[in-house]
Motif scaffolding. Sequence first.
Motif, mmCIF file in Angstrom:
data_model
loop_
_atom_site.group_PDB
_atom_site.id
_atom_site.type_symbol
_atom_site.label_atom_id
_atom_site.label_comp_id
_atom_site.label_asym_id
_atom_site.label_seq_id
_atom_site.Cartn_x
_atom_site.Cartn_y
_atom_site.Cartn_z
ATOM 1 N N GLU A 172 51.722 -44.383 -2.096
ATOM 2 C CA GLU A 172 51.888 -44.926 -3.442
ATOM 3 C C GLU A 172 53.097 -44.358 -4.169
ATOM 4 O OE1 GLU A 172 48.908 -41.530 -3.656
ATOM 5 O OE2 GLU A 172 49.329 -43.182 -2.317
ATOM 6 N N TYR A 225 42.999 -43.348 6.207
ATOM 7 C CA TYR A 225 44.340 -43.887 6.041
ATOM 8 C C TYR A 225 45.284 -43.143 6.976
ATOM 9 C CZ TYR A 225 42.447 -45.894 1.796
ATOM 10 O OH TYR A 225 41.680 -46.581 0.900
ATOM 11 N N TYR A 234 50.283 -41.006 4.047
ATOM 12 C CA TYR A 234 50.033 -40.009 3.031
ATOM 13 C C TYR A 234 50.992 -40.238 1.880
ATOM 14 C CZ TYR A 234 49.347 -35.429 0.911
ATOM 15 O OH TYR A 234 49.073 -34.417 0.046
ATOM 16 N N THR A 235 50.537 -40.286 0.680
ATOM 17 C CA THR A 235 51.300 -40.525 -0.550
ATOM 18 C C THR A 235 52.110 -41.823 -0.513
ATOM 19 O OG1 THR A 235 53.251 -39.222 0.078
ATOM 20 C CG2 THR A 235 51.468 -38.044 -1.045
ATOM 21 N N LEU A 276 46.351 -51.926 1.115
ATOM 22 C CA LEU A 276 46.441 -50.473 0.960
ATOM 23 C C LEU A 276 47.531 -50.108 -0.039
ATOM 24 C CD1 LEU A 276 45.779 -47.512 2.006
ATOM 25 C CD2 LEU A 276 47.712 -47.886 3.527
ATOM 26 N N ARG A 314 46.402 -51.194 -3.626
ATOM 27 C CA ARG A 314 45.297 -50.381 -4.134
ATOM 28 C C ARG A 314 45.752 -48.974 -4.501
ATOM 29 N NH1 ARG A 314 40.365 -49.582 -0.236
ATOM 30 N NH2 ARG A 314 40.267 -51.823 -0.509
ATOM 31 N N ARG A 315 46.469 -48.329 -3.607
ATOM 32 C CA ARG A 315 46.897 -46.952 -3.867
ATOM 33 C C ARG A 315 47.907 -46.902 -5.002
ATOM 34 N NH1 ARG A 315 46.280 -43.659 1.089
ATOM 35 N NH2 ARG A 315 47.341 -42.067 -0.118
ATOM 36 N N SER A 316 48.800 -47.897 -5.056
ATOM 37 C CA SER A 316 49.791 -47.963 -6.122
ATOM 38 C C SER A 316 49.131 -48.170 -7.478
ATOM 39 C CB SER A 316 50.774 -49.098 -5.816
ATOM 40 O OG SER A 316 51.601 -49.358 -6.895
ATOM 41 N N SER A 319 46.070 -47.438 -8.352
ATOM 42 C CA SER A 319 45.292 -46.253 -8.689
ATOM 43 C C SER A 319 46.189 -45.148 -9.248
ATOM 44 C CB SER A 319 44.556 -45.757 -7.444
ATOM 45 O OG SER A 319 43.889 -44.559 -7.711
ATOM 46 N N THR A 320 47.312 -44.903 -8.599
ATOM 47 C CA THR A 320 48.241 -43.873 -9.066
ATOM 48 C C THR A 320 48.819 -44.250 -10.423
ATOM 49 O OG1 THR A 320 48.773 -43.259 -6.816
ATOM 50 C CG2 THR A 320 50.351 -42.612 -8.511
#
Length: 99
Positions: A8, A2, A5-6, A56, A59-61, A63-64
């Motif tokens: 989400e 990716y 970074y961060t 992206l 998915r990251r949101s 998951s967090t």
Amino acid sequence: MYSVYTVELWSSHTVEAMRRMRVQYNHAWRALFRLPYHCSASGMFAAGRAPGWAALLRRRSASTRAVIFASDNPILCAVRQWPESPQHDTWRKYHVSFL
């Protein structure tokens, strides 16, 4: 891999800033795949089995959010109990219902 970074946790940004991040994300993948600048981003991500920018973010949101909602940490409990928070707005924006 990716190029952000961060992502989400980002809740305060302009539309233009996110557009620029998407463009840079696409450029990073083009460089990684050694593709020309003008190639299709969606085709590139499909061929490389890599998530596009919107995928992206979702998915990251998600998951967090799942980690925060499963935690017993008092600070994270406060975050999930404050539905008007900027973070909740971000989650809703990335996960709108398409019914």
